[in-house]
Scaffold this active site. Structure first.
Site, PDB file in Angstrom:
ATOM      1  N   ARG A   1       0.820  -1.205   0.000  1.00 25.10           N
ATOM      2  CA  ARG A   1       0.000   0.000   0.000  1.00 25.10           C
ATOM      3  C   ARG A   1       0.860   1.263   0.000  1.00 25.10           C
ATOM      4  NH1 ARG A   1      -4.673  -1.787   4.411  1.00 25.10           N
ATOM      5  NH2 ARG A   1      -5.917  -3.040   2.945  1.00 25.10           N
TER       6      ARG A   1
ATOM      7  N   GLU B   1      -1.491  -9.270  -4.249  1.00 22.12           N
ATOM      8  CA  GLU B   1      -2.849  -9.798  -4.401  1.00 22.12           C
ATOM      9  C   GLU B   1      -2.845 -11.300  -4.666  1.00 22.12           C
ATOM     10  OE1 GLU B   1      -5.594  -8.507  -3.716  1.00 22.12           O
ATOM     11  OE2 GLU B   1      -5.058  -6.410  -3.509  1.00 22.12           O
TER      12      GLU B   1
ATOM     13  N   GLN C   1      -6.331 -16.756  -0.323  1.00 23.27           N
ATOM     14  CA  GLN C   1      -6.350 -17.908   0.574  1.00 23.27           C
ATOM     15  C   GLN C   1      -5.320 -17.816   1.708  1.00 23.27           C
ATOM     16  OE1 GLN C   1      -8.654 -20.316   0.107  1.00 23.27           O
ATOM     17  NE2 GLN C   1      -9.391 -19.506  -1.822  1.00 23.27           N
TER      18      GLN C   1
ATOM     19  N   TYR D   1      -1.052 -23.608  -3.306  1.00 27.95           N
ATOM     20  CA  TYR D   1      -1.547 -23.232  -4.635  1.00 27.95           C
ATOM     21  C   TYR D   1      -0.368 -22.820  -5.534  1.00 27.95           C
ATOM     22  CZ  TYR D   1      -6.041 -23.213  -2.250  1.00 27.95           C
ATOM     23  OH  TYR D   1      -7.135 -23.574  -1.508  1.00 27.95           O
TER      24      TYR D   1
ATOM     25  N   TYR E   1     -11.032 -10.399 -10.342  1.00 29.44           N
ATOM     26  CA  TYR E   1     -10.708  -9.700  -9.097  1.00 29.44           C
ATOM     27  C   TYR E   1      -9.318  -9.078  -9.140  1.00 29.44           C
ATOM     28  CZ  TYR E   1      -8.800  -8.897  -4.531  1.00 29.44           C
ATOM     29  OH  TYR E   1      -8.149  -8.309  -3.487  1.00 29.44           O
TER      30      TYR E   1
ATOM     31  N   ASP F   1     -13.897  -9.834  -4.364  1.00 31.68           N
ATOM     32  CA  ASP F   1     -13.451 -11.123  -3.831  1.00 31.68           C
ATOM     33  C   ASP F   1     -14.433 -11.582  -2.762  1.00 31.68           C
ATOM     34  OD1 ASP F   1     -12.955  -9.455  -1.683  1.00 31.68           O
ATOM     35  OD2 ASP F   1     -10.872 -10.074  -1.403  1.00 31.68           O
TER      36      ASP F   1
END
Length: 348
Positions: free
Chosen positions: A25, A37, A42, A82, A120, A138
């Site tokens: 940010r 992001e 998750q 993932y 998203y 999301d």
């Protein structure tokens, strides 16, 4: 969804006073927003911070990411799960190098066209890094909007996501779309909580929230029940020789593709060491573990033993403590056996 028309001002005031200070940010370049992001999908913010720092040290820009060796990329991602997301990041980086001369694309269409980038993520990058008035919807945002509007539609359906996206597109402030999207995400992450009572007394838009006004915060959002996971019983082989443990690489496609693992197979009665062309000494039980993937649950029993020979099947490798720490990415699925491996390798 008329309630949404009134939320931008109080939501933005709240966000600018209460937003968590996060590295992506403070320096929201397209690359930084993209990496953060993808990592945050998750995964909790607190868990991502060190990963984000290490990742940027190794791959500070698109060019560096495109050139990372696969094993180094997987090692940087180890623990986030993932792993296809990490591979997609690199594929997209190579797209940017080839089709955009190494410059991150600045339109929603071109960002959305990158491998692994969905609606998203494209919305988040477009709004936060480029100031484009595009919603970023999301799970957090779907939950917040469902409660504010009192909508009992199933938030897991494409129809509901499309409905929410269109509703937010109609109210997103043109002068600060990135802050607005982040404010909705922040509200969902810190106040309008999942899996428990939301902190309505801290919500800047509680006075506009139908779920709060009607006492329905525990009922909303509505989500369809998940299908039962398939259970697999597996035997994990912890095979040692000297100060090393045997690893093999998983197939290039499918679950945990391309990662290194302790050899393991389904418990289906097959004598796997013989199938591997190996003769093993007596193996002792070395613990049990369980790991839950999205659609599969592994229930694992480990057998451990010391080999008489360093010969391994083709494609397998021996790894010492340094290799496990710095070189080979071992999925969290095998975390239950790290103590056994560490204890054995620590004897040398």
């Amino acid at each position: 969804m008329d309630e949404l028309c009134q939320i931008p001002v109080p939501l933005l005031v709240w966000y600018r006073e209460n937003a968590r200070k996060l590295p992506w940010r403070s320096d929201p370049t397209p690359y930084h927003v993209w990496i953060s992001e993808v990592m945050l999908q998750q995964t909790r913010v607190a868990a991502v911070l060190d990963y984000y720092r290490r990742f940027l040290e190794a791959a500070p820009d698109v060019s560096a990411l495109s050139a990372l060796p696969q094993d180094q990329l997987m090692k940087l991602w180890q623990g986030l799960g993932y792993y296809s997301r990490a591979r997609n990041l690199q594929t997209a980086a190579r797209q940017i190098m080839e089709y955009h001369s190494g410059v991150f694309p600045n339109t929603y269409k071109d960002i959305r066209a990158l491998v692994g980038v969905g609606d998203y993520t494209a919305g988040a990058i477009s709004s936060i890094a480029f100031g484009l008035p595009v919603p970023a919807v999301d799970g957090n945002v779907l939950r917040v909007v469902a409660r504010i509007t009192g909508d009992s539609g199933d938030i897991t359906t494409p129809a509901m996501k499309k409905k929410v996206t269109q509703a937010l597109a109609d109210v997103i402030p043109l002068e600060s779309p990135g802050d607005f999207n982040q404010a909705l995400m922040e509200l969902g992450a810190t106040v309008c909580l999942p899996n428990g009572a939301p902190l309505c007394q801290r919500c800047p838009v509680a006075h506009l929230c139908r779920a709060f006004q009607e006492g329905r915060t525990e009922e909303l959002p509505v989500k369809a029940a998940k299908k039962a996971r398939r259970v697999e019983e597996r035997t994990v082989y912890l095979l040692f020789y000297g100060d090393r443990v045997a690893l093999r690489r998983r197939p290039a496609r499918g679950l945990l593709a391309g990662l290194w693992e302790y050899p393991n197979e389904l418990e289906n009665g097959t004598d796997w060491p013989v199938q591997w062309g190996m003769s093993l000494p007596a193996l002792g039980r070395a613990g049990a573990g369980k790991h839950i993937f999205t659609h599969i649950e592994w229930r694992m029993t480990a057998l451990a033993g010391v080999l008489d020979s360093p010969d391994l099947p083709e494609g397998w490798v021996w790894a010492n403590r340094t290799d496990l720490r710095d070189r080979y990415a071992i999925p969290n699925a095998f975390q239950a056996f790290e103590g056994v491996v560490s204890d054995h390798l620590g004897h040398f």
